[in-house]
Design a protein around this motif. Structure first.
Motif, PDB file in Angstrom:
ATOM      1  N   ALA A   1      85.182 -18.675  99.122  1.00 38.14           N
ATOM      2  CA  ALA A   1      84.875 -19.235 100.442  1.00 38.14           C
ATOM      3  C   ALA A   1      83.568 -19.968 100.223  1.00 38.14           C
ATOM      4  N   PRO A   2      83.585 -21.303 100.162  1.00 36.10           N
ATOM      5  CA  PRO A   2      82.379 -22.012  99.721  1.00 36.10           C
ATOM      6  C   PRO A   2      81.126 -21.580 100.473  1.00 36.10           C
ATOM      7  N   PRO A   3      80.088 -21.243  99.736  1.00 34.95           N
ATOM      8  CA  PRO A   3      78.834 -20.871 100.405  1.00 34.95           C
ATOM      9  C   PRO A   3      78.186 -22.114 100.997  1.00 34.95           C
ATOM     10  N   ASN A   4      77.240 -21.918 101.883  1.00 34.31           N
ATOM     11  CA  ASN A   4      76.487 -23.067 102.386  1.00 34.31           C
ATOM     12  C   ASN A   4      75.515 -23.557 101.329  1.00 34.31           C
ATOM     13  N   ILE A   5      74.950 -22.570 100.616  1.00 33.00           N
ATOM     14  CA  ILE A   5      73.935 -22.938  99.617  1.00 33.00           C
ATOM     15  C   ILE A   5      74.356 -22.362  98.274  1.00 33.00           C
ATOM     16  N   LEU A   6      74.392 -23.212  97.280  1.00 34.65           N
ATOM     17  CA  LEU A   6      74.719 -22.736  95.936  1.00 34.65           C
ATOM     18  C   LEU A   6      73.495 -22.914  95.044  1.00 34.65           C
ATOM     19  N   VAL A   7      73.000 -21.797  94.508  1.00 38.20           N
ATOM     20  CA  VAL A   7      71.876 -21.864  93.576  1.00 38.20           C
ATOM     21  C   VAL A   7      72.453 -21.701  92.183  1.00 38.20           C
ATOM     22  N   THR A   8      72.185 -22.656  91.322  1.00 33.92           N
ATOM     23  CA  THR A   8      72.799 -22.593  90.002  1.00 33.92           C
ATOM     24  C   THR A   8      72.012 -23.452  89.006  1.00 33.92           C
ATOM     25  N   THR A   9      72.513 -23.498  87.792  1.00 32.33           N
ATOM     26  CA  THR A   9      71.874 -24.359  86.798  1.00 32.33           C
ATOM     27  C   THR A   9      72.738 -25.613  86.643  1.00 32.33           C
ATOM     28  N   PRO A  10      72.157 -26.711  86.165  1.00 32.40           N
ATOM     29  CA  PRO A  10      72.973 -27.916  85.976  1.00 32.40           C
ATOM     30  C   PRO A  10      74.163 -27.641  85.055  1.00 32.40           C
ATOM     31  N   ALA A  11      73.938 -26.855  84.000  1.00 32.41           N
ATOM     32  CA  ALA A  11      75.028 -26.582  83.055  1.00 32.41           C
ATOM     33  C   ALA A  11      76.172 -25.886  83.764  1.00 32.41           C
ATOM     34  N   CYS A  12      75.848 -24.956  84.633  1.00 36.22           N
ATOM     35  CA  CYS A  12      76.884 -24.174  85.292  1.00 36.22           C
ATOM     36  C   CYS A  12      77.652 -25.022  86.312  1.00 36.22           C
ATOM     37  N   VAL A  13      76.930 -25.854  87.059  1.00 39.08           N
ATOM     38  CA  VAL A  13      77.635 -26.666  88.056  1.00 39.08           C
ATOM     39  C   VAL A  13      78.523 -27.695  87.347  1.00 39.08           C
ATOM     40  N   ALA A  14      78.027 -28.245  86.240  1.00 41.27           N
ATOM     41  CA  ALA A  14      78.846 -29.218  85.493  1.00 41.27           C
ATOM     42  C   ALA A  14      80.107 -28.542  84.977  1.00 41.27           C
ATOM     43  N   SER A  15      79.938 -27.311  84.491  1.00 39.20           N
ATOM     44  CA  SER A  15      81.107 -26.599  83.980  1.00 39.20           C
ATOM     45  C   SER A  15      82.090 -26.282  85.116  1.00 39.20           C
ATOM     46  N   CYS A  16      81.563 -25.920  86.299  1.00 38.60           N
ATOM     47  CA  CYS A  16      82.440 -25.640  87.448  1.00 38.60           C
ATOM     48  C   CYS A  16      83.241 -26.881  87.823  1.00 38.60           C
ATOM     49  N   ILE A  17      82.592 -28.033  87.754  1.00 39.90           N
ATOM     50  CA  ILE A  17      83.309 -29.267  88.121  1.00 39.90           C
ATOM     51  C   ILE A  17      84.376 -29.567  87.070  1.00 39.90           C
ATOM     52  N   SER A  18      83.972 -29.467  85.783  1.00 37.94           N
ATOM     53  CA  SER A  18      84.946 -29.833  84.739  1.00 37.94           C
ATOM     54  C   SER A  18      86.140 -28.869  84.722  1.00 37.94           C
ATOM     55  N   LYS A  19      85.917 -27.623  85.142  1.00 40.17           N
ATOM     56  CA  LYS A  19      87.034 -26.663  85.162  1.00 40.17           C
ATOM     57  C   LYS A  19      87.779 -26.663  86.500  1.00 40.17           C
ATOM     58  N   GLY A  20      87.359 -27.512  87.401  1.00 43.44           N
ATOM     59  CA  GLY A  20      88.039 -27.608  88.691  1.00 43.44           C
ATOM     60  C   GLY A  20      87.708 -26.459  89.637  1.00 43.44           C
ATOM     61  N   ILE A  21      86.684 -25.640  89.285  1.00 40.64           N
ATOM     62  CA  ILE A  21      86.310 -24.541  90.198  1.00 40.64           C
ATOM     63  C   ILE A  21      85.686 -25.137  91.465  1.00 40.64           C
ATOM     64  N   ILE A  22      84.908 -26.201  91.264  1.00 44.28           N
ATOM     65  CA  ILE A  22      84.439 -26.965  92.430  1.00 44.28           C
ATOM     66  C   ILE A  22      85.029 -28.368  92.278  1.00 44.28           C
ATOM     67  N   ARG A  23      85.682 -28.863  93.306  1.00 44.25           N
ATOM     68  CA  ARG A  23      86.281 -30.193  93.190  1.00 44.25           C
ATOM     69  C   ARG A  23      85.260 -31.267  93.548  1.00 44.25           C
ATOM     70  N   GLY A  24      85.247 -32.320  92.718  1.00 42.13           N
ATOM     71  CA  GLY A  24      84.324 -33.427  92.943  1.00 42.13           C
ATOM     72  C   GLY A  24      84.483 -34.010  94.342  1.00 42.13           C
TER      73      GLY A  24
END
Ligand SMILES: Nc1ncnc2c1ncn2[C@@H]1O[C@H](COP(=O)(O)OP(=O)(O)OP(=O)(O)O)[C@@H](O)[C@H]1O
Length: 656
Positions: A209-232
């Motif tokens: 359930a998408p949070p309002n605020i996501l705290v993460t590292t650039p590496a992790c967010v990039a990996s989430c996008i490339s794996k489709g966990i977060i859609r562009g």
């Protein structure tokens, strides 16, 4: 008129603020945040990065200069006035949260940045370490989200805010800070942190359930996008703000490609904020990559040793560093708590073993430990469960550099080893909010001046006083001079800001030389290897247990004895207590002064008493100045025993 204002604003304006930090405000003409992006981009395309263009942005641009003027001469009186959070127009829920946290006045960076962010501007904010940058962006960001939430305008297909930080330690810290504010808010906003140590499955669950605020590292967010966990496409739809904290460190943590991978998904309307403690080419690179005609806020105290932070140095031979640190700690010439920086994990364990032989207990924080352990060590240190923490802060450590060399010979083995042993997202101290560290010791000098700023910034936080002491060997004179020059540049004066440490006399050092050398020789490479192995083993075991335990008992810190002895041999009395005859009167006096000022500052007494279950009392026993004794514990104990014996004898006499 607008043009004139624009030009005026585009030049840097300096102003003295109430605590003598200098605020420089720089603004482009059409900086109205995202609403002017189209015009701004057209202007930027036409005029390159200067963005002096008018057009739509011209009219809007008047906001920029006005905003700049707040940091300019006209606003001088305003600047000198302390600003309370109430005056910053924040949401009532946030004001209540701040009150509950005992925070009333905004720090200079908060006072400057919050209104700009609330106006929707892209902001680059540079301010010294420990100046309160985290709340400077969290508060206006939460204010905006609370407003959207109240108006039912929150888009929910992906997070509304990304907070990107260089390390997972910082993910945790920022997540905690945001949660601590939201705890007091009735509107339910969700903040989540994900990092590369989590499995894809856990990340998916956290983001389901998408949070309002996501705290993460650039590496992790990039990996989430490339794996489709977060859609562009969802990011494009939902993201309204992106914050890069510790931006000066992001690129040094090899995040450039990850950030570049994120850029195409960021919507034009997204407001971007960049926070940093030092200026660097990396900041400019990121600014160009992500921000639109930003408002640049600079508190020029950046990275500087300020009045409430006293930088000192001690020149000594490299081989004598253990002797010097022993003298500083054993003779109690520096205030606790102490954070000691070394440049390699082996040096850290060598120092820990060495100090342990003199009865000085410390803990080592390093890249090899499991993340849970690292977090718990920081928590335990913050909770004053131990006073000395030895840290390695260079994520490109000596081991890694050596491994890279080996890499060339045998790339498969060394890469594997490296992955196993060192954590690339690990940043043990950078940006970490250590509480009540009074002294930072550079046992080894940092590799560059920016490293010095970040290390020293672990003390003197939130306007507290602090000191830093650098042990400088002849080989380190070069870097020491670079640091001195950097400090001089900021201060704009010729004299050095770093002065010799006055309390450590040659006599004091020499009195311990024989013992120190003897003990140093007894710490072998094998001991170090074994201690390192043992420490990881203990921490891995603890790590799982602790995770479960703290999930259930977040307040229980008793298990966190990270300063457990590495060796099980008893410490000989002659090493545990420095004999009186070895301490010269000057050192004794210096040590007493340090102890007295510690007692006067009332650093640890009330808490320790509380933790030990003492009820508060009044009068002598609760007044640290009255109860303080400059004598050592053992001497006091000896005297007590003698007094007791005399009393007994007296009683016997009377009875007979
Ligand atoms: N207005 C305030 N009044 C008093 N204390 C504050 C205030 N704002 C923040 N603090 C405290 O100041 C400390 C330092 O804040 P913070 O970690 O945000 O600094 P920083 O500028 O991000 O430092 P660094 O660059 O080292 O990361 C924290 O313990 C925080 O709780």
């Amino acid at each position: 008129m607008a043009k004139r204002k624009q030009r005026k604003a585009a030049t840097e304006q300096k102003v003295e603020n109430h605590d003598e930090a200098t605020v420089a405000a720089e603004v482009g003409p059409e900086n109205d945040g995202h609403t002017a992006h189209a015009a701004e981009e057209a202007a930027a395309a036409e005029e390159g990065v200067e963005r002096e263009g008018g057009g739509e942005g011209g009219a809007e641009g008047e906001e920029g200069p006005d905003a700049a003027a707040r940091g300019g001469e006209e606003g001088k009186e305003e600047e000198e006035r302390e600003v309370s959070f109430d005056e910053l127009g924040l949401d009532e829920q946030l004001k209540r949260a701040l009150r509950k946290k005992g925070l009333d006045k905004a720090t200079p960076i908060q006072r400057e940045a919050i209104p700009l962010i609330l106006e929707g501007k892209d902001v680059v904010a540079k301010a010294k370490t420990g100046s309160g940058k985290t709340f400077a962006y969290l508060l206006p960001m939460l204010h905006e989200l609370l407003k959207l939430s109240a108006e039912g305008r929150i888009r929910k297909s992906a997070p509304n805010v990304f907070i990107l930080v260089p390390t997972r330690e910082l993910c945790q810290q920022v997540h905690n800070e945001a949660s601590s504010l939201l705890e007091f808010c009735t509107s339910k906003l969700k903040v989540v942190q994900v990092n590369a140590s989590m499995s894809d499955k856990d990340i998916k669950v956290a983001l389901s359930a998408p949070p309002n605020i996501l705290v993460t590292t650039p590496a992790c967010v990039a990996s989430c996008i490339s794996k489709g966990i977060i859609r562009g496409s969802s990011i494009k739809e939902s993201l309204s703000m992106m914050i890069l904290d510790e931006a000066d460190l992001l690129l040094s943590y090899r995040c450039e490609d990850d950030i570049k991978a994120l850029v195409p998904h960021i919507p034009r309307s997204c407001q971007s904020i960049l926070m940093s403690a030092t200026s660097s080419a990396d900041i400019e690179k990121l600014t160009k990559l992500l921000l639109h005609n930003p408002f640049i806020l600079t508190l020029t105290e950046v990275g500087h040793a300020k009045d409430d932070l006293i930088p000192k140095n001690i020149s000594c031979d490299a081989k004598d560093k253990m002797l010097y640190i022993l003298a500083l700690l054993k003779l109690e010439l520096i205030q606790k708590k102490v954070l000691i920086f070394v440049n390699s994990i082996d040096s850290a364990f060598k120092l820990r073993l060495f100090l342990e032989k003199f009865g000085i207990r410390s803990s080592v924080l390093n890249a090899e430990l499991p993340q849970n352990s690292r977090l718990h060590i920081i928590q335990a240190f913050n909770a004053r469960l131990f006073d000395y923490l030895i840290a390695t802060d260079d994520n490109k450590s000596k081991e890694e550099r050596q491994a890279n060399k080996v890499n060339k010979k045998d790339s498969r083995v060394s890469r594997k080893q490296l992955q196993q042993t060192l954590d690339a997202e690990f940043g043990v101290v950078r940006g970490i909010d250590f509480k009540n560290v009074f002294t930072v010791v550079n046992y080894d000098m940092p590799p560059d001046p920016a490293g010095y700023v970040h290390r020293v910034g672990r003390t003197g936080r939130a306007n507290k006083t602090g000191a830093s002491i650098s042990l400088v060997s002849p080989k380190e004179n070069g870097i020491f001079e670079d640091i001195e020059n950097m400090l001089k540049d900021v201060e704009n004066r010729d004299t050095s800001c770093i002065s010799p440490f006055p309390l450590l006399t040659k006599n004091a050092v020499e009195s311990l030389r024989y013992r120190a050398q003897d003990v140093a020789r007894s710490v072998t490479t094998r001991d170090i290897k074994e201690a390192r192995r043992q420490d990881i083993k203990n921490e891995i075991l603890n790590s799982e247990k602790l995770k479960a335990h703290f999930d259930e008992n977040p307040r229980d810190l008793d298990l966190l004895k990270h300063d457990k002895l590495l060796s099980n041999k008893e410490i000989p009395a002659h090493l545990r207590d420095v004999p009186e005859y070895l301490i010269d009167p000057t050192t004794k006096e210096a040590s007493n002064v340090v102890k007295l000022s510690r007692a006067a500052m009332d650093i640890d007494k009330p808490r320790r008493r509380k933790r030990m279950g003492f009820k508060g009392g009044s009068g002598r026993s609760s007044d640290p100045l009255k109860t303080f004794s400059a004598e050592g514990k053992s001497r006091r104990r000896g005297r007590k025993e003698r007094d007791g014996e005399q009393d007994r004898r007296k009683r016997k006499k009377v009875e007979s």
